[in-house]
Structure formats: structure tokens, C-alpha cells
Design a protein around this motif. Structure first.
Motif, PDB file in Angstrom:
ATOM      1  N   VAL A   1     -30.207  94.852 107.645  1.00  0.00           N
ATOM      2  CA  VAL A   1     -30.824  95.593 108.749  1.00  0.00           C
ATOM      3  C   VAL A   1     -32.348  95.532 108.639  1.00  0.00           C
ATOM      4  CG1 VAL A   1     -31.172  97.919 109.688  1.00  0.00           C
ATOM      5  CG2 VAL A   1     -28.870  97.116 109.172  1.00  0.00           C
ATOM      6  N   PHE A   2     -32.881  95.725 107.433  1.00  0.00           N
ATOM      7  CA  PHE A   2     -34.332  95.662 107.259  1.00  0.00           C
ATOM      8  C   PHE A   2     -34.876  94.262 107.532  1.00  0.00           C
ATOM      9  CE2 PHE A   2     -33.852  99.548 104.549  1.00  0.00           C
ATOM     10  CZ  PHE A   2     -34.539 100.379 105.408  1.00  0.00           C
ATOM     11  N   VAL A   3     -34.125  93.236 107.148  1.00  0.00           N
ATOM     12  CA  VAL A   3     -34.559  91.855 107.411  1.00  0.00           C
ATOM     13  C   VAL A   3     -34.586  91.599 108.914  1.00  0.00           C
ATOM     14  CG1 VAL A   3     -33.847  89.441 107.188  1.00  0.00           C
ATOM     15  CG2 VAL A   3     -33.906  90.897 105.186  1.00  0.00           C
ATOM     16  N   VAL A   4     -33.580  92.077 109.632  1.00  0.00           N
ATOM     17  CA  VAL A   4     -33.552  91.899 111.085  1.00  0.00           C
ATOM     18  C   VAL A   4     -34.722  92.648 111.724  1.00  0.00           C
ATOM     19  CG1 VAL A   4     -32.254  92.456 113.184  1.00  0.00           C
ATOM     20  CG2 VAL A   4     -31.087  91.430 111.240  1.00  0.00           C
ATOM     21  N   LEU A   5     -34.969  93.877 111.298  1.00  0.00           N
ATOM     22  CA  LEU A   5     -36.089  94.638 111.855  1.00  0.00           C
ATOM     23  C   LEU A   5     -37.428  93.966 111.561  1.00  0.00           C
ATOM     24  CD1 LEU A   5     -34.977  98.300 111.067  1.00  0.00           C
ATOM     25  CD2 LEU A   5     -34.959  97.139 113.277  1.00  0.00           C
ATOM     26  N   TYR A   6     -37.581  93.445 110.354  1.00  0.00           N
ATOM     27  CA  TYR A   6     -38.811  92.739 109.997  1.00  0.00           C
ATOM     28  C   TYR A   6     -38.980  91.485 110.861  1.00  0.00           C
ATOM     29  CZ  TYR A   6     -42.096  89.921 107.333  1.00  0.00           C
ATOM     30  OH  TYR A   6     -43.150  89.140 106.962  1.00  0.00           O
ATOM     31  N   ALA A   7     -37.885  90.756 111.065  1.00  0.00           N
ATOM     32  CA  ALA A   7     -37.953  89.535 111.872  1.00  0.00           C
ATOM     33  C   ALA A   7     -38.277  89.854 113.329  1.00  0.00           C
ATOM     34  CB  ALA A   7     -36.643  88.764 111.769  1.00  0.00           C
ATOM     35  N   ALA A  20     -39.094  83.623 111.597  1.00  0.00           N
ATOM     36  CA  ALA A  20     -38.578  84.924 112.002  1.00  0.00           C
ATOM     37  C   ALA A  20     -37.182  84.811 112.597  1.00  0.00           C
ATOM     38  CB  ALA A  20     -39.529  85.582 112.994  1.00  0.00           C
ATOM     39  N   SER A  21     -36.928  83.743 113.330  1.00  0.00           N
ATOM     40  CA  SER A  21     -35.589  83.541 113.895  1.00  0.00           C
ATOM     41  C   SER A  21     -34.559  83.302 112.797  1.00  0.00           C
ATOM     42  CB  SER A  21     -35.597  82.363 114.858  1.00  0.00           C
ATOM     43  OG  SER A  21     -36.505  82.596 115.906  1.00  0.00           O
ATOM     44  N   VAL A  22     -34.925  82.515 111.799  1.00  0.00           N
ATOM     45  CA  VAL A  22     -34.008  82.249 110.685  1.00  0.00           C
ATOM     46  C   VAL A  22     -33.736  83.539 109.909  1.00  0.00           C
ATOM     47  CG1 VAL A  22     -33.820  81.061 108.453  1.00  0.00           C
ATOM     48  CG2 VAL A  22     -34.573  79.817 110.483  1.00  0.00           C
ATOM     49  N   LEU A  23     -34.773  84.345 109.680  1.00  0.00           N
ATOM     50  CA  LEU A  23     -34.576  85.618 108.987  1.00  0.00           C
ATOM     51  C   LEU A  23     -33.654  86.551 109.771  1.00  0.00           C
ATOM     52  CD1 LEU A  23     -38.063  86.561 107.504  1.00  0.00           C
ATOM     53  CD2 LEU A  23     -35.976  86.008 106.272  1.00  0.00           C
ATOM     54  N   ALA A  24     -33.847  86.622 111.083  1.00  0.00           N
ATOM     55  CA  ALA A  24     -32.993  87.486 111.909  1.00  0.00           C
ATOM     56  C   ALA A  24     -31.544  87.022 111.852  1.00  0.00           C
ATOM     57  CB  ALA A  24     -33.492  87.500 113.348  1.00  0.00           C
ATOM     58  N   LEU A  25     -31.320  85.725 111.937  1.00  0.00           N
ATOM     59  CA  LEU A  25     -29.950  85.200 111.865  1.00  0.00           C
ATOM     60  C   LEU A  25     -29.335  85.448 110.496  1.00  0.00           C
ATOM     61  CD1 LEU A  25     -30.304  81.864 113.855  1.00  0.00           C
ATOM     62  CD2 LEU A  25     -29.144  83.968 114.559  1.00  0.00           C
ATOM     63  N   ALA A  26     -30.121  85.298 109.434  1.00  0.00           N
ATOM     64  CA  ALA A  26     -29.603  85.538 108.087  1.00  0.00           C
ATOM     65  C   ALA A  26     -29.230  87.004 107.902  1.00  0.00           C
ATOM     66  CB  ALA A  26     -30.629  85.115 107.038  1.00  0.00           C
ATOM     67  N   LEU A  84     -28.341  89.178 110.251  1.00  0.00           N
ATOM     68  CA  LEU A  84     -27.116  89.432 111.026  1.00  0.00           C
ATOM     69  C   LEU A  84     -25.897  88.810 110.357  1.00  0.00           C
ATOM     70  CD1 LEU A  84     -28.414  88.935 114.677  1.00  0.00           C
ATOM     71  CD2 LEU A  84     -27.657  91.058 113.608  1.00  0.00           C
ATOM     72  N   ALA A  85     -26.061  87.617 109.793  1.00  0.00           N
ATOM     73  CA  ALA A  85     -24.942  86.952 109.124  1.00  0.00           C
ATOM     74  C   ALA A  85     -24.453  87.762 107.935  1.00  0.00           C
ATOM     75  CB  ALA A  85     -25.359  85.548 108.685  1.00  0.00           C
ATOM     76  N   VAL A  86     -25.363  88.340 107.184  1.00  0.00           N
ATOM     77  CA  VAL A  86     -24.971  89.148 106.027  1.00  0.00           C
ATOM     78  C   VAL A  86     -24.119  90.331 106.475  1.00  0.00           C
ATOM     79  CG1 VAL A  86     -25.851  90.717 104.258  1.00  0.00           C
ATOM     80  CG2 VAL A  86     -26.874  88.466 104.546  1.00  0.00           C
ATOM     81  N   ILE A  87     -24.562  91.020 107.496  1.00  0.00           N
ATOM     82  CA  ILE A  87     -23.832  92.196 107.982  1.00  0.00           C
ATOM     83  C   ILE A  87     -22.448  91.800 108.492  1.00  0.00           C
ATOM     84  CG2 ILE A  87     -23.833  94.033 109.710  1.00  0.00           C
ATOM     85  CD1 ILE A  87     -26.948  93.911 109.494  1.00  0.00           C
ATOM     86  N   VAL A  88     -22.390  90.762 109.303  1.00  0.00           N
ATOM     87  CA  VAL A  88     -21.106  90.334 109.875  1.00  0.00           C
ATOM     88  C   VAL A  88     -20.166  89.822 108.788  1.00  0.00           C
ATOM     89  CG1 VAL A  88     -20.046  88.609 111.392  1.00  0.00           C
ATOM     90  CG2 VAL A  88     -22.036  89.892 112.168  1.00  0.00           C
ATOM     91  N   LEU A  89     -20.678  88.997 107.879  1.00  0.00           N
ATOM     92  CA  LEU A  89     -19.821  88.404 106.853  1.00  0.00           C
ATOM     93  C   LEU A  89     -19.262  89.431 105.874  1.00  0.00           C
ATOM     94  CD1 LEU A  89     -21.773  85.142 106.034  1.00  0.00           C
ATOM     95  CD2 LEU A  89     -19.565  85.327 107.168  1.00  0.00           C
ATOM     96  N   LEU A  90     -19.954  90.523 105.665  1.00  0.00           N
ATOM     97  CA  LEU A  90     -19.477  91.520 104.712  1.00  0.00           C
ATOM     98  C   LEU A  90     -18.545  92.562 105.316  1.00  0.00           C
ATOM     99  CD1 LEU A  90     -22.635  92.193 102.544  1.00  0.00           C
ATOM    100  CD2 LEU A  90     -20.624  90.843 101.972  1.00  0.00           C
ATOM    101  N   PHE A  91     -18.607  92.768 106.633  1.00  0.00           N
ATOM    102  CA  PHE A  91     -17.841  93.861 107.214  1.00  0.00           C
ATOM    103  C   PHE A  91     -16.777  93.446 108.225  1.00  0.00           C
ATOM    104  CE2 PHE A  91     -21.551  95.952 105.525  1.00  0.00           C
ATOM    105  CZ  PHE A  91     -20.995  97.065 104.928  1.00  0.00           C
ATOM    106  N   VAL A  92     -16.823  92.228 108.748  1.00  0.00           N
ATOM    107  CA  VAL A  92     -15.874  91.855 109.791  1.00  0.00           C
ATOM    108  C   VAL A  92     -14.629  91.144 109.261  1.00  0.00           C
ATOM    109  CG1 VAL A  92     -15.576  90.481 111.886  1.00  0.00           C
ATOM    110  CG2 VAL A  92     -17.626  91.863 111.589  1.00  0.00           C
ATOM    111  N   PRO A  93     -14.730  90.087 108.465  1.00  0.00           N
ATOM    112  CA  PRO A  93     -13.520  89.364 108.060  1.00  0.00           C
ATOM    113  C   PRO A  93     -12.612  90.215 107.165  1.00  0.00           C
ATOM    114  CG  PRO A  93     -15.477  88.039 107.647  1.00  0.00           C
ATOM    115  CD  PRO A  93     -15.940  89.421 107.982  1.00  0.00           C
ATOM    116  N   PRO A  94     -11.302  90.151 107.400  1.00  0.00           N
ATOM    117  CA  PRO A  94     -10.371  90.919 106.562  1.00  0.00           C
ATOM    118  C   PRO A  94     -10.426  90.508 105.081  1.00  0.00           C
ATOM    119  CG  PRO A  94      -9.260  90.105 108.525  1.00  0.00           C
ATOM    120  CD  PRO A  94     -10.628  89.498 108.508  1.00  0.00           C
ATOM    121  N   SER A  95     -10.664  89.229 104.813  1.00  0.00           N
ATOM    122  CA  SER A  95     -10.719  88.790 103.420  1.00  0.00           C
ATOM    123  C   SER A  95     -11.910  89.406 102.698  1.00  0.00           C
ATOM    124  CB  SER A  95     -10.787  87.262 103.350  1.00  0.00           C
ATOM    125  OG  SER A  95     -11.956  86.786 103.996  1.00  0.00           O
TER     126      SER A  95
END
Length: 132
Positions: A73-79, A100-106, A108-119
Motif C-alpha cells: 500500500v505504501f509503495v502504491v501511494l508513493y508511486a 513510478a508505474s513499475v512501483l505501482a504495479l509491484a 498491487l501485485a504483492v497485495i493481490v498475490l498474497l490475499f487472492v489465490p487460494p493456494s
């Protein structure tokens, strides 16, 4: 998948956090080399924090998972802040926009990858004690 190897989404999140941490440490090193050691405190501090978070995600500890979400979240806000500053001026350098675009995507990817997939959710639920 073995008991010791995390699932692919967790590995992706570890890589994303590690890359952001490495970029922050590199930024801090450049600031120190440029004679601005006081300006390097935050990038180096957050880079070390990111490295510790990435290390804690691998074994499936739940604390680093929450810290990684906050880090994302902080990385996205900074980006977003960097993009707004760059686009607010007359001409934004392409490097700032891309970085900044790469940081924002990274982030968001961290948040999605840790909380969305069942595995991923199952990987972090392994150490929970069963309810009586």
C-alpha cells in the motif's frame, strides 16, 4: 509442491517485494554516493524492511504477510504521489513515469498475490491452531 516450497503466488510476491527492496537500497546507495546521506535514510530503511519482509514470507509466517500488504500500500501511494508530481510539471522525464508505474504495479501485485489465490491463503494458514 512440497511442504517447504511455497506456491507460485507467494514466490511471485517474494520476488516483487525483493525487487522493490533492491531498488530502494540502490536508490539509497546512489544518494549516499552523491553526497546526500541524510536523504538516503528512508530508502535504505524501507529497503531493509522490504528485505526482511521478503525473507519472512517464504516460510509462511502471517506477520510478514500483513507487513507486506502494508508495504504494498505504501509503495502504491508513493508511486501515485511520484506520478502526480511528475505529471503536474511541464515535462516529466520518462524514467520517472516508468519507474513510478513499475512501483505501482509491484505494490498491487504483492497485495493481490498474497490475499487472492487460494493456494496463497492456504500457505499462510498452515500454522494456525485448530479451534476446539
Amino acid at each position: 509442491m512440497s511442504e517447504r516450497t511455497p506456491p507460485a503466488p507467494v514466490i511471485g510476491a517474494v520476488v516483487a517485494v525483493g525487487v522493490v527492496a533492491a531498488l530502494l537500497l540502490g536508490t539509497g546507495a546512489l544518494l549516499i554516493a552523491g553526497g546526500l546521506p541524510r536523504s538516503a535514510v528512508l530508502p535504505v530503511g524501507f529497503g531493509l524492511l522490504g528485505a526482511a519482509i521478503a525473507r519472512g514470507l517464504w516460510p509462511g509466517w502471517r506477520g510478514p504477510r500483513i507487513l507486506a500488504a502494508c508495504f504494498g500500500v505504501f509503495v502504491v501511494l508513493y508511486a501515485v504521489n511520484s506520478l502526480a508530481d511528475a505529471l503536474g510539471g511541464t515535462g516529466a522525464p520518462a524514467g520517472i513515469l516508468v519507474g513510478a508505474s513499475v512501483l505501482a504495479l509491484a505494490g498491487l501485485a504483492v497485495i493481490v498475490l498474497l490475499f487472492v489465490p487460494p493456494s496463497s491463503r492456504a500457505w499462510f494458514a498452515r500454522y494456525r491452531k485448530p479451534r476446539p
